[in-house]
Design a protein around this motif. Structure first.
Motif, PDB file in Angstrom:
ATOM      1  N   ILE A 131       0.850  -1.188   0.000  1.00  0.00           N
ATOM      2  CA  ILE A 131       0.000   0.000   0.000  1.00  0.00           C
ATOM      3  C   ILE A 131       0.888   1.241   0.000  1.00  0.00           C
ATOM      4  CG2 ILE A 131      -1.607   1.379   1.371  1.00  0.00           C
ATOM      5  CD1 ILE A 131      -2.984  -0.963   0.107  1.00  0.00           C
ATOM      6  N   GLN A 132       0.595   2.173  -0.910  1.00  0.00           N
ATOM      7  CA  GLN A 132       1.288   3.454  -0.956  1.00  0.00           C
ATOM      8  C   GLN A 132       0.402   4.510  -0.293  1.00  0.00           C
ATOM      9  OE1 GLN A 132       4.500   2.102  -1.985  1.00  0.00           O
ATOM     10  NE2 GLN A 132       4.577   4.252  -2.574  1.00  0.00           N
TER      11      GLN A 132
ATOM     12  N   LEU B 100      -5.343  -6.918 -10.964  1.00  0.00           N
ATOM     13  CA  LEU B 100      -5.792  -6.732 -12.349  1.00  0.00           C
ATOM     14  C   LEU B 100      -4.564  -6.335 -13.172  1.00  0.00           C
ATOM     15  CD1 LEU B 100      -9.242  -4.903 -12.002  1.00  0.00           C
ATOM     16  CD2 LEU B 100      -8.780  -7.336 -12.289  1.00  0.00           C
ATOM     17  N   TRP B 101      -4.757  -6.090 -14.461  1.00  0.00           N
ATOM     18  CA  TRP B 101      -3.612  -5.808 -15.333  1.00  0.00           C
ATOM     19  C   TRP B 101      -2.842  -4.570 -14.875  1.00  0.00           C
ATOM     20  CZ3 TRP B 101      -3.181 -10.197 -17.109  1.00  0.00           C
ATOM     21  CH2 TRP B 101      -4.182 -10.895 -17.777  1.00  0.00           C
TER      22      TRP B 101
ATOM     23  N   PRO C 294      -4.135   6.343  -8.630  1.00  0.00           N
ATOM     24  CA  PRO C 294      -5.189   5.804  -7.749  1.00  0.00           C
ATOM     25  C   PRO C 294      -5.691   4.454  -8.247  1.00  0.00           C
ATOM     26  CG  PRO C 294      -5.589   8.115  -8.259  1.00  0.00           C
ATOM     27  CD  PRO C 294      -4.465   7.678  -9.146  1.00  0.00           C
ATOM     28  N   ILE C 295      -6.068   3.597  -7.305  1.00  0.00           N
ATOM     29  CA  ILE C 295      -6.561   2.255  -7.608  1.00  0.00           C
ATOM     30  C   ILE C 295      -8.090   2.250  -7.531  1.00  0.00           C
ATOM     31  CG2 ILE C 295      -6.453  -0.192  -6.985  1.00  0.00           C
ATOM     32  CD1 ILE C 295      -3.773   1.099  -7.868  1.00  0.00           C
TER      33      ILE C 295
ATOM     34  N   ARG D  19     -12.562  -3.715  -8.421  1.00  0.00           N
ATOM     35  CA  ARG D  19     -11.941  -4.950  -7.947  1.00  0.00           C
ATOM     36  C   ARG D  19     -12.862  -5.701  -6.981  1.00  0.00           C
ATOM     37  NH1 ARG D  19      -8.402  -1.633  -9.831  1.00  0.00           N
ATOM     38  NH2 ARG D  19      -6.380  -2.351 -10.618  1.00  0.00           N
ATOM     39  N   LYS D  20     -13.529  -4.956  -6.117  1.00  0.00           N
ATOM     40  CA  LYS D  20     -14.470  -5.602  -5.190  1.00  0.00           C
ATOM     41  C   LYS D  20     -15.602  -6.285  -5.952  1.00  0.00           C
ATOM     42  CE  LYS D  20     -13.789  -2.337  -1.378  1.00  0.00           C
ATOM     43  NZ  LYS D  20     -14.419  -1.224  -0.615  1.00  0.00           N
ATOM     44  N   ASN D  21     -16.121  -5.600  -6.947  1.00  0.00           N
ATOM     45  CA  ASN D  21     -17.218  -6.172  -7.729  1.00  0.00           C
ATOM     46  C   ASN D  21     -16.778  -7.447  -8.446  1.00  0.00           C
ATOM     47  OD1 ASN D  21     -18.956  -4.121  -6.956  1.00  0.00           O
ATOM     48  ND2 ASN D  21     -18.514  -2.851  -8.746  1.00  0.00           N
TER      49      ASN D  21
END
Length: 910
Positions: free
Chosen positions: A10-11, A740-741, A753-754, A759-761
């Motif tokens: 985590i950044q 993810l990619w 930003p991520i 990703r949760k979905n």
């Protein structure tokens, strides 16, 4: 001992805080992560995007959350049986007004308890710097800064400060009498108001005792804060700041000397991180510095907030092994400790380090090389040298040496001067005649530039073991590059390696000098190799990566197995990384570019086409082609690596490529650089990019189908890379968002930003798949592979399996498996007692299948098999497909790869 199952980097920064992470904890747990791997969380310069510019290691960074936020986050982790691996920065701190230790030095000088905490040469041979630390932060000379009003004295609630731009450094207490004397002289209000000031001035104007000055400080401040003196003080300060003589006299009494920022390239009297003036290094070898710096870290560990520590830039420390032993003693044997260490592909982490291993760059390099075909290196070389003739006569080793020498001569002369001054001051000059200091200094520079790795770790003479081998290679290289300095190099060899009684000084001084040299070879390698050579040698830029070696063009399956067996034996708990906040490009971009190694003929053909259609966009600047041939070769690869999986650029794609390309041009230091940007050249390069990426260009018409083909094959390798990271010896580490990619370019592009909601979905959808019916879901994921769900599925299933079978991966054997198709599949088993798992990953995929056709079933694999050990189980389950498979002595690849392109089989149901 605490052992992570999987770490997730985590950044933290002001736009991603403790509260932001708190919302993602259920997702990370569901993914299979058990350990948050946190960037530095300590107080840093305002607006820091990374946290490595620490101003106070004993306080949390308020920009990323309050202590209450941190406690709530920790409590949530405990409730979810999750842990925390904390990145710490023992080598350096920010040279900034918020750095309380440094500001205390500026105010109190030698009386400060922190006076010797930083790696400063207070007795520099330049008299201007005697008793002062250089502060190279001005945009002009000091005289110009004073004349322009950029440099002045100000009065604040806590005292007098020297202000330049937005910065304020405290004026030394010993300069206060002079300041007050000038203010009194400049007074234009009636004397009755300032009578008290004259009394105070009289009591301190000849005072040199700092303790007594401190006793008077609050009395002076109380007096100057009086409302009726405000106008008088403002007038006095205005007159003072307009007087070059008065202001310069005050500046001369400071413990810092402000200078033009670029002066540090030629002269500097503090050790900085690489060539970054704003980061000043600590004397962490001092036990008091160690204790004070690690007080909060130790407190958080004992409190249970941290379960592990990641040590940043271990190479910067004077004596890494002693530091690590102190750290281990401080936190005990149960703390997981990982060190940031870049290893050459033939180098080993020192066995006497009390750590669990390194942060994973070595694993990144080995996997990256595995997915590069070794067979067509010569053809690839011919293509590169034909496209970029200037590179042909420059072998990689020589290029690295030249770029290191460039950094030494143009940006690190101050550092080399300091080293040679230490050499001279330690009475290490030869006692026999025939040596000149100029020649000895030249030999020292060449020796340091000739080091084949970042540094040695010895703390005793003579140098032994791996360090001795490295030192001998360094001397051999140095002699090859500078035969005319053989006598001088021989003398240095005697100093470091031979026990000759006739040498001028004790072994202690010789060792101290050698260890100081090693604090320099690391930054020299980083700047000369990672930040210069990597942008000039562009044969296959997927290997121009932190920890990797562009001179190596692939490794064999057997070499990979050997490395994993050695890893299991020596460092089974080291981290397995494939992306970090420092990697030059995303993990999936590298895999895509590696595909080029399997299709050099097609690569040559497409390059010729692009050369022809884009010739019209080239310009000439000062008789130089813009972009240069080498930069174009780099650019085409960069575009191929970064182009989105779905085949359409996002709105900000050109802007991101522009930023990354500009950085590449400046880092290459051929036609432009950071200190003196060549905007004319840069603009023409960016114009070239704009032209070729315009809609419906001939370039685009061939680029899009080619990148689509590469993307498909690269996707297959990305899935394999993900599976290897999770199942090979070591602890898997996932950089934020890389489930993810990840096609990001160099930082700051890789710190964007991520999208955690996406990703949760995806993960929620995957978790709801029925256990016994995955065929349709797998087909859908493969058909829609550009969306990345297939990578998340691979990550999720493999992590869940690993988490449920932790001992199998941390304690189990690694068994290489032989196949009838040695070149087309990597296979190994992990075994602990009676529990087995098999890992199978396709290689050389361009020869296996056509683009857009997954390498599945009989059509691809024919009768290829993997031979199992005679005692292997018969009944297995495929973790990805949920299929039961019966195997007797061999694995039929067509059966294992029937419906998914990689395989993880377990002998036990989960």
């Amino acid at each position: 001992m605490f052992i992570p199952a999987a770490t997730y980097r985590i950044q933290f920064h002001k736009d991603f805080t403790f509260r932001d992470l708190l919302a993602q904890i259920p997702y990370l747990k569901m993914l299979g992560i058990d350990t948050v791997y946190a960037s530095p969380v300590f107080k840093a310069r305002p607006g820091s995007t990374h946290g490595y510019d620490v101003t106070d290691a004993n306080t949390l960074n308020s920009e990323i959350g309050t202590p209450e936020d941190f406690e709530k986050l920790q409590q949530t982790l405990k409730e979810n049986q999750m842990y925390w691996l904390q990145d710490i920065v023992p080598n350096h701190m920010a040279f900034h007004q918020d750095n309380g230790w440094l500001m205390d030095i500026f105010e109190n000088g030698p009386s400060s308890e922190y006076y010797n905490f930083f790696d400063i040469n207070w007795n520099h041979e330049n008299e201007e710097l005697t008793g002062k630390v250089m502060a190279p932060f001005l945009g002009s000379t000091p005289d110009e800064a004073i004349a322009n009003g950029d440099l002045k004295l100000v009065f604040c609630e806590d005292g007098f400060k020297i202000q330049f731009y937005e910065n304020q450094f405290p004026a030394s207490l010993i300069s206060w009498p002079l300041i007050l004397k000038n203010l009194a002289k400049n007074a234009i209000e009636n004397e009755a108001k300032t009578a008290g000031l004259f009394e105070l001035l009289k009591s301190i104007e000849t005072e040199t005792d700092l303790k007594k000055l401190h006793e008077k400080k609050e009395e002076i401040l109380s007096f100057l804060r009086k409302t009726e003196l405000k106008k008088w003080l403002e007038n006095g300060m205005e007159i003072l700041n307009k007087s070059q003589e008065q202001l310069q006299e005050i500046l001369d009494k400071q413990y810092f000397r402000l200078t033009l920022w670029s002066r540090s390239d030629a002269e500097i009297n503090y050790r900085r991180f690489f060539t970054i003036n704003e980061l000043i290094c600590l004397r962490m070898e001092d036990s008091e510095v160690f204790q004070k710096y690690h007080a909060f870290i130790a407190e958080q560990y004992k409190k249970g907030s941290f379960q592990g520590l990641r040590i940043d830039h271990i190479d910067g420390l004077a004596d890494p092994v002693t530091y690590l032993k102190r750290l281990r003693e401080l936190v005990g044997e149960t703390c997981y400790i990982s060190v940031e260490k870049i290893l050459d592909l033939g180098e080993e982490l020192p066995q006497n380090w009390p750590v669990q291993g390194s942060t994973g760059y070595f694993f990144l390099a080995i996997v990256n090389q595995l997915f590069t075909s070794t067979k067509k290196e010569n053809i690839f070389n011919e293509i590169y040298f034909e496209q970029v003739p200037d590179v042909q006569d420059s072998d990689y080793e020589l290029l690295v040496f030249e770029k290191k020498m460039y950094m030494l001569e143009n940006h690190m002369q101050g550092e080399i001067d300091n080293l040679f001054s230490l050499f001279r001051d330690s009475e290490l000059l030869p006692a026999t005649p025939g040596y000149s200091e100029k020649q000895l200094k030249a030999a020292l520079q060449i020796l340091l530039a000739a080091f084949p790795v970042y540094r040695l770790y010895t703390n005793k003479l003579p140098v032994a073991g791996q360090d001795a081998d490295v030192l001998e290679k360094a001397f051999a290289r140095a002699e090859k590059f500078a035969l005319h300095l053989k006598k001088e190099l021989t003398y240095f060899h005697q100093l470091f390696q031979e026990d000759i009684q006739a040498l001028p000084v004790s072994a202690e001084k010789r060792l101290h000098f050698l260890m100081r040299c090693q604090q320099f070879t690391g930054p020299l390698a980083a700047k000369g190799v990672e930040d210069t050579t990597f942008y000039n040698y562009n044969r296959l830029i997927s290997h121009n990566e932190v920890g990797d070696d562009p001179a190596i063009f692939g490794i064999t399956i057997n070499r990979f197995h050997q490395e994993m067996l050695e890893r299991l034996k020596s460092w089974p708990l080291a981290q397995n990384a494939t992306s970090t906040h420092d990697t030059k490009r995303g993990e999936d971009a590298r895999m895509r570019l590696n595909v080029l190694s399997e299709m050099p003929e097609k690569w040559a053909e497409i390059l010729q086409k692009w050369q022809a259609v884009n010739q019209q966009f080239l310009q000439t600047i000062n008789n130089q082609q813009a972009p240069s041939k080498n930069r174009i070769y780099y650019l085409y690869q960069a575009l191929l690596g970064a182009f989105p999986m779905h085949g359409k650029p996002e709105n900000d794609f050109k802007e991101r490529v522009n930023a990354a390309l500009t950085k590449a041009i400046r880092e290459a230091k051929m036609y432009s650089n950071w200190s003196e940007p060549n905007e004319a050249y840069e603009n023409e390069v960016l114009n070239f990019l704009e032209h070729i990426l315009a809609d419906d260009t001939e370039f685009n018409n061939s680029f899009l189908p080619f990148v689509k083909q590469l993307s498909f094959y690269g996707m297959l390798y990305s899935l394999g890379q993900t599976l290897l990271k999770i199942t090979a010896p070591g602890i898997p580490d996932i950089y934020q968002g890389c489930e993810l990619w990840d096609l990001s370019m160099v930082d700051p592009d890789n710190r964007r930003p991520i999208d955690y909601e996406l990703r949760k979905n995806y993960l929620q959808e995957l978790a709801q798949l029925p256990e016994n019916s995955r065929e349709n879901a797998l087909k859908s994921m493969m058909q829609n592979w550009p969306n990345g769900k297939i990578k998340m599925y691979t990550t999720w299933r493999a992590l869940q399996f690993r988490k449920a079978n932790a001992n199998l991966f941390t304690q189990g054997e690694y068994i290489p498996l032989q196949t009838s198709e040695n070149e087309n599949v990597l296979a190994f088993a992990r075994k602990l007692e009676q529990h087995w798992c098999l890992v199978l990953v396709p290689l050389n995929v361009v020869n296996l299948t056509e683009a857009e056709h997954f390498p599945l079933c009989q059509k691809t694999w024919q009768h290829a098999t993997i031979y199992l050990p005679v005692h292997a189980p018969e009944n297995w389950k495929n973790i990805f497909t949920n299929e039961a498979i019966s195997l007797r002595n061999e694995v039929v690849l067509a059966e294992v790869f029937a419906s998914f392109p990689i395989a993880l089989l377990t002998s036990e149901s989960i």
